[in-house]
Motif scaffolding. Structure first.
Motif, PDB file in Angstrom:
ATOM      1  N   LEU A   1     -26.722  46.636  61.304  1.00 49.26           N
ATOM      2  CA  LEU A   1     -25.538  47.343  61.807  1.00 49.26           C
ATOM      3  C   LEU A   1     -24.460  46.377  62.270  1.00 49.26           C
ATOM      4  N   ALA A   2     -24.767  45.087  62.311  1.00 47.18           N
ATOM      5  CA  ALA A   2     -23.826  44.105  62.860  1.00 47.18           C
ATOM      6  C   ALA A   2     -22.577  44.013  61.990  1.00 47.18           C
ATOM      7  N   ALA A   3     -21.407  44.081  62.629  1.00 43.10           N
ATOM      8  CA  ALA A   3     -20.151  44.025  61.875  1.00 43.10           C
ATOM      9  C   ALA A   3     -18.984  43.996  62.841  1.00 43.10           C
ATOM     10  N   VAL A   4     -17.835  43.548  62.357  1.00 40.55           N
ATOM     11  CA  VAL A   4     -16.575  43.883  63.010  1.00 40.55           C
ATOM     12  C   VAL A   4     -16.339  45.336  62.635  1.00 40.55           C
ATOM     13  N   SER A   5     -16.377  46.210  63.620  1.00 36.70           N
ATOM     14  CA  SER A   5     -16.604  47.624  63.316  1.00 36.70           C
ATOM     15  C   SER A   5     -15.367  48.459  63.050  1.00 36.70           C
ATOM     16  N   SER A   6     -14.175  47.892  63.093  1.00 37.37           N
ATOM     17  CA  SER A   6     -13.001  48.720  62.831  1.00 37.37           C
ATOM     18  C   SER A   6     -12.067  48.068  61.824  1.00 37.37           C
ATOM     19  N   VAL A   7     -11.421  48.908  61.028  1.00 34.11           N
ATOM     20  CA  VAL A   7     -10.455  48.435  60.040  1.00 34.11           C
ATOM     21  C   VAL A   7      -9.296  47.741  60.747  1.00 34.11           C
ATOM     22  N   GLY A   8      -8.825  48.337  61.852  1.00 35.40           N
ATOM     23  CA  GLY A   8      -7.708  47.752  62.580  1.00 35.40           C
ATOM     24  C   GLY A   8      -7.999  46.342  63.059  1.00 35.40           C
ATOM     25  N   ALA A   9      -9.177  46.137  63.641  1.00 30.30           N
ATOM     26  CA  ALA A   9      -9.550  44.811  64.144  1.00 30.30           C
ATOM     27  C   ALA A   9      -9.671  43.805  63.016  1.00 30.30           C
ATOM     28  N   SER A  10     -10.083  44.266  61.826  1.00 28.33           N
ATOM     29  CA  SER A  10     -10.286  43.338  60.707  1.00 28.33           C
ATOM     30  C   SER A  10      -8.992  42.665  60.268  1.00 28.33           C
ATOM     31  N   TRP A  11      -7.858  43.317  60.526  1.00 29.95           N
ATOM     32  CA  TRP A  11      -6.574  42.705  60.175  1.00 29.95           C
ATOM     33  C   TRP A  11      -6.242  41.529  61.095  1.00 29.95           C
ATOM     34  N   THR A  12      -6.727  41.559  62.312  1.00 26.95           N
ATOM     35  CA  THR A  12      -6.424  40.480  63.271  1.00 26.95           C
ATOM     36  C   THR A  12      -7.442  39.349  63.209  1.00 26.95           C
ATOM     37  N   ILE A  13      -8.665  39.645  62.742  1.00 21.83           N
ATOM     38  CA  ILE A  13      -9.698  38.606  62.636  1.00 21.83           C
ATOM     39  C   ILE A  13     -10.389  38.691  61.268  1.00 21.83           C
ATOM     40  N   PRO A  14      -9.633  38.480  60.194  1.00 16.17           N
ATOM     41  CA  PRO A  14     -10.225  38.619  58.860  1.00 16.17           C
ATOM     42  C   PRO A  14     -11.344  37.621  58.589  1.00 16.17           C
ATOM     43  N   GLN A  15     -11.210  36.405  59.125  1.00 16.98           N
ATOM     44  CA  GLN A  15     -12.254  35.397  58.889  1.00 16.98           C
ATOM     45  C   GLN A  15     -13.584  35.840  59.490  1.00 16.98           C
ATOM     46  N   LYS A  16     -13.562  36.287  60.743  1.00 20.49           N
ATOM     47  CA  LYS A  16     -14.786  36.734  61.408  1.00 20.49           C
ATOM     48  C   LYS A  16     -15.356  37.967  60.717  1.00 20.49           C
ATOM     49  N   THR A  17     -14.474  38.866  60.286  1.00 19.90           N
ATOM     50  CA  THR A  17     -14.911  40.079  59.599  1.00 19.90           C
ATOM     51  C   THR A  17     -15.756  39.742  58.379  1.00 19.90           C
ATOM     52  N   VAL A  18     -15.270  38.826  57.568  1.00 15.16           N
ATOM     53  CA  VAL A  18     -15.983  38.443  56.345  1.00 15.16           C
ATOM     54  C   VAL A  18     -17.250  37.661  56.669  1.00 15.16           C
ATOM     55  N   MET A  19     -17.174  36.754  57.644  1.00 12.57           N
ATOM     56  CA  MET A  19     -18.337  35.942  57.998  1.00 12.57           C
ATOM     57  C   MET A  19     -19.501  36.810  58.474  1.00 12.57           C
ATOM     58  N   VAL A  20     -19.232  37.717  59.408  1.00 14.84           N
ATOM     59  CA  VAL A  20     -20.307  38.541  59.983  1.00 14.84           C
ATOM     60  C   VAL A  20     -20.950  39.407  58.904  1.00 14.84           C
ATOM     61  N   LYS A  21     -20.131  39.983  58.043  1.00 12.98           N
ATOM     62  CA  LYS A  21     -20.665  40.936  57.072  1.00 12.98           C
ATOM     63  C   LYS A  21     -21.372  40.243  55.921  1.00 12.98           C
ATOM     64  N   THR A  22     -20.800  39.146  55.413  1.00  9.42           N
ATOM     65  CA  THR A  22     -21.401  38.516  54.229  1.00  9.42           C
ATOM     66  C   THR A  22     -22.439  37.467  54.604  1.00  9.42           C
ATOM     67  N   VAL A  23     -22.075  36.524  55.481  1.00  6.79           N
ATOM     68  CA  VAL A  23     -23.035  35.485  55.866  1.00  6.79           C
ATOM     69  C   VAL A  23     -24.188  36.101  56.656  1.00  6.79           C
ATOM     70  N   GLY A  24     -23.878  37.063  57.515  1.00 12.06           N
ATOM     71  CA  GLY A  24     -24.933  37.749  58.257  1.00 12.06           C
ATOM     72  C   GLY A  24     -25.920  38.438  57.323  1.00 12.06           C
ATOM     73  N   ALA A  25     -25.385  39.119  56.314  1.00 10.25           N
ATOM     74  CA  ALA A  25     -26.259  39.788  55.332  1.00 10.25           C
ATOM     75  C   ALA A  25     -27.092  38.774  54.560  1.00 10.25           C
ATOM     76  N   LEU A  26     -26.481  37.658  54.181  1.00  7.36           N
ATOM     77  CA  LEU A  26     -27.209  36.616  53.460  1.00  7.36           C
ATOM     78  C   LEU A  26     -28.332  36.030  54.306  1.00  7.36           C
ATOM     79  N   ASN A  27     -28.077  35.857  55.602  1.00  6.77           N
ATOM     80  CA  ASN A  27     -29.125  35.330  56.487  1.00  6.77           C
ATOM     81  C   ASN A  27     -30.327  36.266  56.552  1.00  6.77           C
ATOM     82  N   ILE A  28     -30.063  37.564  56.582  1.00  5.34           N
ATOM     83  CA  ILE A  28     -31.164  38.541  56.590  1.00  5.34           C
ATOM     84  C   ILE A  28     -31.925  38.513  55.269  1.00  5.34           C
TER      85      ILE A  28
END
Length: 308
Positions: A71-98
């Motif tokens: 369930l880990a993610a930057v959880s809102s579309v609005g926030a993703s515009w201000t922190i796009p790097q973190k948004t991608v890192m948490v979702k993709t690198v986090g998934a890869l780690n699992i």
């Protein structure tokens, strides 16, 4: 008793998903950077950062879960515009780690990844699972990338990875940085003053498919319990409602006169005008359909803020 490990368990959905699994006979483990106040006491909690691959591997090896849900993610579309790097890192690198941790482990856990309706191309029709993907914001793009990696690990390593594309959902405990809790909180605060008031809002013309979070987590459990991990399911209410109509409903719960002021600063750089879910596939295959409406969730949230 089967074990479930939920990464991102400290967030809004984590509590509801934990309860869903607990009530259906599972032993539930949660992991997050912070525990949060809403997790049930019976959830065994392990502190971790999903970006720490070694820690993720250690936790999965120690617990030996039958199911892992992320369930880990930057959880809102609005926030993703201000922190796009973190948004991608948490979702993709986090998934890869699992996925890497499960690939290396002796016990090949089922994995459930959470996608989004934001992955789809703008459409005037209810969105089906075979509708084209064309995300137009950092949040949606990060979900598409996660989905592609999930397919890669499913195809190349034989991991049993499930994927779901939920539409908007809400309920008690969701941050008031999201639009519906924000509406409920502001209007409840005005009601408690016993005086007329004013709220500032963004684009009220957009239409979204909102579900009660309890329906969404029930779908997650049913999906990861199913046999075919290659089927991707949409989950939503099947109805799109304008934010204007939803706001009017919440205002109707108050006895005070409330003025609505449009604030252009609250508009997003890009916003799909209408998003509606076609959930016929999950209904056909798994028998899932909503038990609640968004109005049930709105009333619960509004009454919760009134009692604060």
């Amino acid at each position: 008793m089967d074990k479930v490990l939920i990464f991102g368990a400290g967030g809004f959905v984590g509590r509801y998903l934990s309860l869903e699994f607990l009530e259906n006979g599972y032993e539930v483990y949660g992991s997050d950077k912070t525990q949060g106040m809403m997790l049930p006491d019976t959830v065994v909690f392990r502190l971790s950062d999903l970006m720490d691959a070694n820690k993720v591997e250690e936790i999965i090896a120690d617990i030996g879960p039958d199911i892992v849900v992320n369930l880990a993610a930057v959880s809102s579309v609005g926030a993703s515009w201000t922190i796009p790097q973190k948004t991608v890192m948490v979702k993709t690198v986090g998934a890869l780690n699992i996925m890497e941790a499960v690939r290396k482990s002796k016990k090949k856990s089922k994995i459930l990844f959470i996608g989004s309706s934001e992955e789809y191309m703008v459409s005037e029709l209810p969105v089906r699972e075979d509708s084209p993907l064309d995300a137009n914001n950092p949040y949606g793009i990060s979900k598409v990338a996660q989905e592609r990696f999930a397919k890669l690990y499913r195809d190349q390593y034989g991991l049993k990875i499930y994927y779901v594309r939920p539409f908007n959902h809400t309920g008690i405990g969701q941050s008031d940085s999201f639009v519906l809790p924000s509406f409920c909180k502001q209007i409840a605060q005005i009601e408690k003053t016993r005086k007329p008031g004013r709220i500032k809002v963004g684009n009220l013309s957009v239409k979204r498919d909102f579900s009660h979070v309890k329906d969404i987590v029930r779908a997650y459990r049913m999906i990861v319990e199913s046999n075919d991990c290659e089927i991707i399911y949409n989950v939503g209410s099947g109805k799109s409602l304008s934010l204007n109509s939803i706001l009017n409903y919440i205002i109707s719960l108050s006895s005070q006169y409330i003025e609505v002021e449009i604030d252009d600063r609250k508009f997003r750089p890009a916003d799909q005008p209408d998003i509606c879910c076609d959930y016929s596939l999950i209904k056909l295959h798994l028998g899932w359909e909503p038990k609640y409406t968004v109005f049930d969730a709105l009333k619960e949230m509004y009454n919760g803020y009134i009692k604060e």
